[in-house]
Write an enzyme that holds these catalytic residues in place. Structure first.
Site, PDB file in Angstrom:
ATOM      1  N   ASP A  83      34.089 -42.002 -19.785  1.00  0.00           N
ATOM      2  CA  ASP A  83      34.750 -42.943 -19.481  1.00  0.00           C
ATOM      3  C   ASP A  83      36.090 -43.053 -19.668  1.00  0.00           C
ATOM      4  O   ASP A  83      36.979 -43.560 -19.012  1.00  0.00           O
ATOM      5  CB  ASP A  83      33.873 -44.082 -19.992  1.00  0.00           C
ATOM      6  CG  ASP A  83      32.724 -44.657 -19.032  1.00  0.00           C
ATOM      7  OD1 ASP A  83      32.613 -43.960 -18.146  1.00  0.00           O
ATOM      8  OD2 ASP A  83      31.916 -45.332 -19.620  1.00  0.00           O
ATOM      9  N   GLY A  84      36.520 -42.510 -20.877  1.00  0.00           N
ATOM     10  CA  GLY A  84      38.034 -42.452 -21.314  1.00  0.00           C
ATOM     11  C   GLY A  84      38.797 -41.699 -20.205  1.00  0.00           C
ATOM     12  O   GLY A  84      39.915 -42.157 -20.093  1.00  0.00           O
TER      13      GLY A  84
END
Length: 400
Positions: A83-84
């Site tokens: 997700d980052g």
């Protein structure tokens, strides 16, 4: 919305795509994913670009370019990581119509569309126009130092340890609505509803909803409910005189600090990024798996003693204990220069009473020992664990 979008030029046919850009996780092995993409691109005479500092560490056929050149040239960006990495990719193309395909390399995430084994099938689906585009809202503010920042998950005003609570007034349409006293006050997009906002007790919100969520983490005020605002409603956060100094976090990264009297106007940015969706899983299926939502669709509980692994999810700034690939508990941390602050431990109710919190604490402390990192323990569980395990006392630091 069905179709294919290209920067600056609106909708075109798939045959027009000539350049694909890659954004890589800084530490996970993305070699096999890159090989699959390069092979696909070679067959179609498509150029593959990568960022200088990412591609240079990998032996591949991608062309190393600057972020500015990648954004200008690419008709599709592929995020390889978690997700980052996906958030970073979306920020690169903020405000453009360049679509982003997210590929999970490692643990399950919310934002990426496909897992690594499914990448060849995803590329074939893109070839056959079997996809949709999902718009994502961002939030933007101007920091006290004058810099403008934006986030796709959240902007948060967070208590600085030792400086008192976050006392923040919430004004909507120029009128004060409520004052929060909390560890943090979070303004999240629907995309960010399953991140910091969720851990603070906020609602799970579909990414297709147009609105903003305001939540208080560990609220000490009598009013502790989240607010859901329309994008058209003007929102301002004001640091009250009773507040301590606050860190301003943008998608989990400290970008500045706010003193009492500081005001932040939060501006939504609709359709700030375009995400490729292939229809293999829904947002709710991903939420059920990642957040371990209880219900009839979930059968059985993993055996904690059989397979428990602790990993450092540095993008989310937390240690995670995994059972069968699922997150069973987390230990949140924050780094202050050379020190690490162990802040809060959470274990999913399904796995309580199985010693997983102790596994998290010991793993975090062992990691600190290996890295020769001084530890500041503000988490009550970690503090108690240290009392019971004096062999870690040499790691402790007086404060941040």
């Amino acid at each position: 919305m069905q179709g294919w979008f290209f920067p600056e030029d609106g909708v075109r046919g798939m045959g027009m795509i000539k350049v694909v850009g890659l954004v890589l996780h800084p530490r996970r092995d993305c070699g096999s994913a890159i090989d699959a993409i390069v092979e696909w691109a070679t067959r179609r005479e498509v150029t593959v670009l990568g960022l200088h500092d990412e591609i240079n560490r990998i032996d591949c056929e991608a062309v190393a370019v600057s972020s500015e050149e990648m954004v200008e040239r690419a008709g599709l960006l592929v995020s390889l990581g978690g997700d980052g990495t996906m958030l970073r990719t979306m920020r690169l193309v903020e405000g453009r119509k360049t679509p982003v395909l997210g590929v999970n390399v490692g643990r399950l995430g919310f934002l990426a569309e496909v897992d690594l084994p499914d990448l060849p099938g995803a590329l074939s689906a893109i070839d056959e126009h079997k996809f949709t585009i999902e718009s994502r809202t961002a939030v933007r503010t101007t920091l006290p130092d004058g810099r403008e920042v934006s986030a796709f998950n959240d902007i948060a005003m967070v208590r600085v340890p030792g400086d008192g609570l976050a006392a923040v007034g919430i004004a909507v349409e120029g009128k004060n609505f409520v004052n929060y006293a909390a560890d943090a006050v979070i303004v999240a997009t629907p995309t960010g509803s399953t991140a910091y906002s969720f851990s603070a007790g906020g609602p799970i919100v579909s990414p297709n909803v147009e609105g903003l969520i305001v939540s208080a983490s560990a609220a000490h005020s009598s009013f502790n409910r989240s607010l859901m605002l329309a994008l058209s409603e003007r929102l301002e956060l004001g640091v009250l005189p009773t507040s301590g100094r606050l860190a301003i976090e943008v998608d989990g990264i400290i970008e500045g600090y706010a003193e009492p009297g500081t005001k932040l106007e939060i501006d939504p940015v609709p359709a700030a990024a375009q995400v490729v969706r292939l229809g293999g899983t829904s947002f709710y299926e991903r939420a059920r798996r990642k957040l371990r939502v209880e219900g009839s669709a979930q059968v059985g509980v993993p055996d904690a003693a059989a397979d428990a692994t602790v990993v450092d999810s540095f993008e989310r700034r937390r240690y995670e204990i995994l059972l069968g690939g699922e997150v069973a508990g987390v230990l949140h941390y924050r780094r202050h220069g050379e020190k690490i602050e162990l802040m809060h431990t959470e274990i999913e109710q399904t796995f309580s009473g199985q010693g997983l919190a102790s596994r998290l604490a010991s793993a975090a402390l062992e990691d600190a020992r290996v890295r020769a990192t001084p530890v500041v323990a503000t988490c009550p569980f970690v503090t108690g664990y240290l009392d019971r395990h004096p062999e870690y006392s040499d790691l402790l630091s007086d404060g941040v």
